[in-house]
Write an enzyme that holds these catalytic residues in place. Structure first.
Site, short mmCIF file in Angstrom:
data_model
loop_
_atom_site.label_atom_id
_atom_site.label_comp_id
_atom_site.label_asym_id
_atom_site.label_seq_id
_atom_site.Cartn_x
_atom_site.Cartn_y
_atom_site.Cartn_z
N THR A 34 -0.52 -0.70 4.01
CA THR A 34 -0.87 -0.31 5.39
C THR A 34 -2.19 0.43 5.36
OG1 THR A 34 1.48 -0.07 5.93
CG2 THR A 34 -0.12 0.91 7.45
N LYS A 60 0.21 -3.32 12.63
CA LYS A 60 1.06 -2.43 11.83
C LYS A 60 0.90 -0.98 12.29
CE LYS A 60 3.56 -0.73 8.55
NZ LYS A 60 4.99 -0.60 8.84
N LYS A 108 -0.30 9.40 7.39
CA LYS A 108 -1.52 8.57 7.25
C LYS A 108 -1.56 7.51 8.35
CE LYS A 108 -0.81 5.18 4.60
NZ LYS A 108 -0.28 3.82 4.64
#
Ligand SMILES: NC(=O)C1=CN([C@@H]2O[C@H](COP(=O)(O)OP(=O)(O)OC[C@H]3O[C@@H](n4cnc5c(N)ncnc54)[C@H](OP(=O)(O)O)[C@@H]3O)[C@@H](O)[C@H]2O)C=CC1
Ligand SMILES: O=CC(=O)O
Length: 291
Positions: free
Chosen positions: A95, A170, A238
């Site tokens: 990701t 995502k 993150k």
């Protein structure tokens, strides 16, 4: 089919084991090489650098923690770029943000290689069970060729078009997930502080329109303050950070996500980064200092 696999963390280990179980020949590499031992026992070969894996395999998959790790594995000495070239394919399932993916794509393409980004939705258990949702974008011919591997690792694959679209999808999904988990945590605290049974709250939620696998799975362990990492909290933070940057770029106001990010940051400052992301509940339980 022979594939290389770079990054044997929680996800990479489960995904590469699945490939082995389904008859793929897999050559693995991990920065901490000792993590390759278990895969070796299950029939994998081990490469000593990412470049060595790419040299050996037509298709190499990366599953790394974050943008800096994804870039390091490609651009650093002995990295993917050193062996990528005509006929070689790299699929990054980490990701990351769209910029990171584009940088990797450009350099691989310049050298005559093929690139696909393919981040996944679904955590440790779906990875173990081959039930991930794969969000791919980039080189369509590579997507078509790698489908047999995606079919083993996932329950559904989407091809989303140009590079960056997989990364963005995502991040949108995880921004929603992180915000939901915060609202859920606040609800658990509010129920407790106002004298209600938290277990009853879980039961009520599970019977209504807000029932979902995440609340059902995480709720009981949160009530026990048990956070073995399936999805590490530092990675969820993150993702919130990268999703908020995507919001900045597109002038989308996201006050809910921004507040959720603050809670994940607070949890990290409390030393909870390596716990499951549901440990954000601990940060929400801590009372704010009085003025
Ligand atoms: N866990 C989950 O539920 C999910 C995770 N993801 C995403 O998948 C990716 C992997 O997650 P997960 O497996 O949980 O993470 P882990 O933290 O378990 O594993 C991270 C991996 O990245 C490697 N790594 C970190 N920094 C570097 C570096 N500088 N150079 C080379 N390798 C590096 C680690 O190597 P080492 O062992 O040496 O530290 C390890 O193999 C992340 O992007 C995450 O956001 C997506 C969906 C679900
Ligand atoms: O990125 C995490 C997930 O559960 O999906």
């Amino acid at each position: 089919m022979e594939v290389g696999f770079l990054g044997l963390g929680i996800m990479g280990k489960a995904m590469s084991l699945n490939l082995l179980r389904h008859g793929f020949k897999v050559t693995v590499w991990n920065r901490t090489l000792s993590k390759c031992d278990e895969l070796l026992e299950h029939g994998a070969s081990v490469g000593s650098t990412p470049a060595e894996v790419v040299k050996k395999c037509k298709y190499t998959i990366g599953m790394l923690s974050d943008p800096s790790a994804a870039l390091a594995v490609v651009f650093d000495k002995d990295g993917v770029l050193e062996q990528i070239g005509e006929g070689k394919c790299y699929i990054d399932m980490s990701t990351v943000d769209a910029d990171t993916s584009s940088k990797i794509s450009e350099e691989i393409t310049k050298k005559g290689g093929y690139f696909l980004e393919a981040p996944v939705s679904g955590s440790k258990k779906p990875a173990e069970d081959g039930q991930l949702v794969i969000l791919a974008a980039g080189e369509k011919t590579l997507y078509d060729e790698i489908i047999p591997a995606f079919d083993v690792m996932g329950k559904k694959s989407f091809f989303l078009g140009e590079i960056g679209n997989g990364a963005k999808m995502k991040l949108v999904v995880n921004m929603i997930m992180g915000s939901m988990l915060n609202a859920f945590s606040e609800g658990l605290v509010l129920a407790d502080k106002s004298g209600l049974s938290q277990q009853t709250l879980l039961d009520v939620l599970d019977l209504g329109a807000m029932a979902n696998p995440m609340f059902k799975m995480k709720g009981p362990t949160m009530l026990m303050s048990s956070y073995p990492p399936a999805f590490p909290l530092k990675h969820q933070q993150k993702d919130m950070r990268l999703a908020l940057a995507l919001g900045d770029e597109n002038a989308v106001s996201m006050p809910v996500a921004a507040a959720a990010n603050e809670a994940f940051k607070k949890a990290r400052s409390l030393g909870l980064g390596d716990n499951d992301f549901s440990a954000v509940y601990e940060a929400i339980k801590v009372p704010e200092p009085s003025p």
